[in-house]
Enzyme design. Structure first.
Site, PDB file in Angstrom:
ATOM      1  N   HIS A  72      -8.647  -4.436  -1.432  1.00 10.16           N
ATOM      2  CA  HIS A  72      -7.352  -3.992  -0.925  1.00 10.16           C
ATOM      3  C   HIS A  72      -6.666  -5.062  -0.075  1.00 10.16           C
ATOM      4  CE1 HIS A  72      -4.421  -0.867  -0.259  1.00 10.16           C
ATOM      5  NE2 HIS A  72      -4.509  -0.995   1.056  1.00 10.16           N
ATOM      6  N   SER A 102       0.846  -1.188   0.000  1.00 17.77           N
ATOM      7  CA  SER A 102       0.000   0.000   0.000  1.00 17.77           C
ATOM      8  C   SER A 102       0.887   1.246   0.000  1.00 17.77           C
ATOM      9  CB  SER A 102      -0.958  -0.042   1.186  1.00 17.77           C
ATOM     10  OG  SER A 102      -2.007   0.878   1.032  1.00 17.77           O
ATOM     11  N   ASP A 146      -9.875  -3.187  -5.760  1.00 22.28           N
ATOM     12  CA  ASP A 146      -9.305  -2.360  -4.703  1.00 22.28           C
ATOM     13  C   ASP A 146      -9.762  -0.917  -4.891  1.00 22.28           C
ATOM     14  OD1 ASP A 146      -7.721  -1.064  -2.832  1.00 22.28           O
ATOM     15  OD2 ASP A 146      -5.913  -2.184  -3.334  1.00 22.28           O
TER      16      ASP A 146
END
Length: 702
Positions: A673, A553, A639
Site C-alpha cells: 500500500h 487510497s 497491496d
C-alpha cells in the site's frame, strides 16, 4: 508503444437486492493469472512510453530533492532505561541504522548527548542496520523494533513482500546473535514484558487483527498462548503497555466502538480483565496515571459528547464512563484526540479551529488544569511524542508548518522552558520568507464553510491565475495538518500553487465534520472538493486548464468520484492506490478489512439503501461516455488495503467508455500500500508523480 493495451472483456454479473451489474473486468482480480500479469505489464510498458518526455523533469526533481535532504543525518537521541537511542541515515544507503549509547554518570540524565554525524562515538552500539536486512530483497519493510525492559534483547520484524505480514526475530544485544525464537505471520508491533515474554497480534483470513498471543522466550511459536481472541468481525485488536510499565492494555476497536482489557505486567500469564464493556457508538481509550501516590485510569471517551472528554477514576474504583471525574470537558468547538501520561504530568492533544493543539497538566501537587502550548504561525502542527520514559521531567515537542522545516524541542514542564534540540536542515539553503501559507474558506452546496490551505512562493504574481495542485483525503476522520515538504518546493519553484481542501469526512473541524462525510453523507466529500475547485477558479487563483487534482487510497475514491462528477474542472487527476471500486469490495466480506469498513461506508451487503447510495457515486460503476481529464493511477500488486484490481478495472473501463482523456496505470509489481521501499526509490517514484502533475498543469518538461 503507441497503442494503449485493451483489456479483454469477460462479463460477470453481480446480483444484489434485485439489482444487476455486468462487470467486464472483474477477471483482473486473479493476480496469479498469466492474463492478468501480462495485462499489468503491458500497462506499465504503455505508461513508460507515454511518460518518456518526463524523464528529464523527473530526474531534475529527484536531484533537487536530494540536494535539499541531508542524506547523512541522525535523529535526536531519546532516553529509554539506561541508554540513549537514535537513528542514523548515511548518504547512498536506502535504509536507516538504529544505534544506542549508554547514559553516562556525571551528566544531566535528561539532556541528550551530542553525537557526531559521521564516525561512531566511543560506546556506540549498532542495534540494526536495515540496509543489511534488506539486502537481496526487492521490497523491505521494518515492522516492530523494540528493546526489552533490561535493554538486553531486541525484537524486530520484517516484511519482504509488501503484504503487511511480518516475521519477528529476537537479537541478543550483548552477543549480537539471533536467538532461535522466530514468529511468523504476525501483525504490526511487539510488546515486551520483562525479558521473558513478548505479546503480539495475528490476523485472520480477512487481514483483521483478531488475536493476541503471549510468547515465552526459548519456546516454539506453536507453544504460544492465546491471550485474547475477538470474534466480532467489526473489531480489530491491539496490544501495548502503559508508559509506567505497570499494565498491559488490550484494545479493541471498530469504526464506532471500543473496549479495553488490562493485565498487570507483574503477572503476565494472568487472564485479561475487562475495564468498560463495549457500548455501540461509545469510543474510549485508557492510560495509567499516578497522582498523589494513587493509581488512576485516565480515559478519553465520547460517552458524553461526540468531540470527546477526558475523565479519571481510581483504578480500584471503576466508575461508569459518564460518571468519571472530568479533567477536560466536552466542547462543541474542541475535538479531544487523546492523552499521554507521565509520572509528573499529563499531555493532551486536541483540535480547535481546524488546527491541532497540545496542553500540559502538572500533577506533582495533584490534579490541576491544562496549560496550552502557544505558537505564532496561523497554520502549524505541534505534537508531543518520542517520550518513552515515565519519569522524564521534559517532554519532546515537535513543531512544523507548511513553510517551517521541522523543529524538535525539549519542553521542561516545571519551568515552561523550551530547548531547541534540532532543526531540519535544508542543504543549499532555504528561506521561509520566500514562501507564504494561509487559509481560505470555500462554501459548500449546503452552506458549510470548507477550510482550504494555500501555499506558494511569496513572489508569485497573484494578479493572474496560476497553475495549481489541489489535494484532499476526506475519510476516517484523518486530518491533513500543516507539514513541510521538500518535494513541494520543486512544484512551487516552478510557479505552481499547492492547495489542500479540508473536506468533510476528515477530522479538521471536529467529529461532526467526519460524520457529515461518511456513510449516507459520503457525497459531501466529493461536492466539497468540487466546491473548493470552483472557488479557486472563481477567485482566479487558477483555471480548469491548469488545475490538477490529487488524492490517494480513500482520497483516490474522491478522485474517481470527481472525475465523473466534474471532469471539466481539471486538466489532470492523479490517483494513488485509489479505492475506485468500493461497492464491489465492500460487497465481499471475505476481502481484507471489508466488514469493519461497513461502519465507514455503510453495509451494502445487507442494506439496499446503502447499496443504491454507494452505486450512485462509485467511480467504477459511474464511468460515463464523456470527456475526462488525463488520469494517472498508481497501485501495487501486493497491496492488501486497496487491491490493485480496483485501479486496473477503472482504467480499463475509462479506456472503453470515455470520449476523451489519456488514462495511465502504473503498477509496482513488488510492493504494498505504501509503494516502493527504500528512500531513493521512493524519492524517484515521488519525483515521477510530481513531474506528471507539473507537466499537466504547466507543460514543463524540465
Amino acid at each position: 508503444m503507441t497503442n494503449f493495451p485493451i483489456a479483454p472483456k469477460h462479463p460477470m454479473t453481480r446480483e444484489f437486492h434485485g439489482r444487476s451489474f455486468v462487470d467486464n473486468y472483474e477477471w483482473l482480480r486473479d493476480k496469479q493469472s498469466p492474463e492478468t500479469l501480462d495485462y499489468l505489464n503491458a500497462e506499465n510498458a504503455y505508461t513508460e512510453s507515454k511518460t518518456k518526455q518526463l524523464e528529464t523533469l523527473t530526474e531534475n526533481i529527484f536531484q533537487e530533492v536530494k540536494s535539499r535532504v541531508k542524506e547523512t543525518d541522525m535523529s535526536v537521541p531519546t532516553r529509554r532505561g539506561d541508554y540513549w537511542y537514535y537513528g542514523r541515515s548515511i548518504e547512498g544507503k536506502n535504509y536507516g541504522i538504529s544505534c544506542r549509547l549508554p547514559v553516562e554518570d556525571g551528566q544531566d540524565p535528561w539532556t541528550p548527548p551530542v553525537i557526531p554525524e559521521e564516525g561512531a562515538p566511543a560506546g556506540e552500539q549498532v542495534l540494526l542496520d536495515v540496509n543489511e536486512l534488506a539486502e537481496g530483497h526487492e521490497f523491505f519493510s521494518l515492522g516492530a523494533s523494540t528493546v526489552s525492559e533490561s535493554g538486553r534483547l531486541l525484537a524486530y520484524s520484517q516484511d519482504t513482500a509488501g503484504d503487511e505480514r511480518f516475521t519477528l526475530f529476537v537479537k541478543d544485544l550483548q552477543t549480537g546473535e539471533l536467538l532461535e525464537d522466530r514468529l511468523d505471520g504476525i501483525h504490526y508491533g511487539a510488546t515486551w514484558i520483562g525479558d521473558e515474554y513478548i505479546f503480539y497480534t495475528t490476523v485472520d483470513d480477512a487481514w483483521r487483527a483478531d488475536k493476541v498471543w503471549r510468547h515465552q522466550l526459548g519456546t516454539a511459536q506453536d507453544q504460544d498462548v492465546l491471550v485474547f481472541e475477538e470474534k466480532d468481525e467489526h473489531f480489530n485488536v491491539g496490544v501495548g503497555k502503559a508508559r509506567s510499565d505497570k499494565y498491559v492494555f488490550i484494545g479493541l476497536g471498530s469504526k464506532l466502538t471500543s473496549e479495553a482489557w488490562v493485565i498487570e505486567a507483574d503477572t503476565p500469564d494472568a487472564a485479561p480483565k475487562l475495564l468498560w464493556q463495549r457500548e455501540t457508538g461509545v469510543d474510549y481509550d485508557v492510560d495509567h496515571a499516578v497522582v498523589g501516590g494513587k493509581d488512576y485510569w485516565v480515559v478519553t471517551h465520547n460517552a458524553t459528547g461526540p468531540n470527546f472528554e477526558v475523565g479519571y477514576c481510581e483504578v480500584g474504583d471503576l466508575k461508569p464512563l459518564r460518571e468519571l471525574n472530568v479533567l477536560m470537558a466536552h466542547s462543541d468547538t474542541v475535538r479531544i484526540e487523546g492523552v499521554d501520561t507521565y509520572r509528573d504530568h499529563i499531555a493532551v492533544g486536541y483540535r480547535r479551529g481546524g488546527i491541532g493543539r497540545a496542553a500540559i497538566m502538572d500533577v506533582r501537587a495533584g490534579w490541576g488544569a491544562f496549560d496550552e502550548l502557544t505558537f505564532k504561525e496561523e497554520l502549524y502542527t505541534v505534537a508531543i511524542g518520542g517520550n518513552p520514559e515515565w519519569d522524564a521531567p521534559v517532554l519532546r515537542v515537535s513543531y512544523t508548518s507548511f513553510i517551517e522545516p521541522g523543529q524538535l524541542f525539549d519542553y521542561r514542564v516545571a519551568t515552561g522552558e523550551y530547548t531547541l534540540l534540532k532543526s531540519q536542515e535544508i542543504p543549499g539553503g532555504y528561506n521561509k520568507d520566500d514562501y507564504v501559507a494561509y487559509r481560505m474558506w470555500a462554501e459548500a452546496e449546503d452552506g458549510a464553510r470548507i477550510p482550504v490551505s494555500v501555499i506558494h512562493r511569496a513572489d508569485l504574481d497573484r494578479t493572474k491565475p496560476n497553475p495549481a495542485l489541489l489535494y484532499a483525503y476526506g475519510s476516517y476522520e484523518m486530518s491533513i495538518d500543516p507539514y513541510f515538504s521538500v518535494f513541494r518546493l520543486s512544484l512551487m519553484d516552478r510557479g505552481m500553487i499547492y492547495a489542500i481542501a479540508h473536506v468533510r469526512g476528515g477530522g479538521e473541524m471536529g467529529r461532526s465534520w467526519y460524520d457529515e462525510g461518511k456513510m449516507l453523507n459520503k457525497k459531501n466529500t466529493f461536492t466539497d472538493f468540487i466546491a473548493v475547485a470552483d472557488d479557486l477558479i472563481a477567485r482566479r487563483v487558477t483555471t480548469p486548464k491548469t488545475l490538477v487534482a490529487e488524492g490517494g487510497s480513500a482520497g483516490g475514491l474522491l478522485m474517481g468520484a470527481v472525475a465523473n462528477m466534474a471532469p471539466d474542472r481539471f486538466v489532470g487527476i492523479q490517483a494513488n492506490v485509489p479505492f475506485v471500486d468500493p461497492l464491489t469490495s465492500i460487497l465481499k466480506p471475505e476481502l481484507p478489512l471489508t466488514i469493519p469498513e461497513w461502519e465507514e461506508w455503510g453495509d451494502p451487503y445487507h442494506d439496499p439503501e446503502v447499496y443504491d447510495y454507494m452505486l450512485s457515486y462509485s467511480p467504477y460503476e459511474n464511468v460515463a461516455a464523456q470527456d475526462y481529464p488525463d488520469i494517472l493511477a498508481l497501485t501495487s500488486l501486493n497491496d492488501t488495503r486497496v487491491l490493485y484490481v480496483e485501479p486496473a478495472k477503472w482504467i480499463a473501463k475509462l479506456r472503453d467508455t470515455a470520449s476523451s482523456g489519456e488514462f495511465l496505470l502504473k503498477t509496482e509489481m513488488a510492493a504494498g500500500h505504501g509503494g516502493v521501499s527504500g528512500r531513493y526509490a521512493k524519492w524517484r517514484q515521488n519525483a515521477f508523480e510530481f513531474a506528471w502533475t507539473i507537466n499537466k498543469a504547466t507543460g514543463a518538461t524540465e
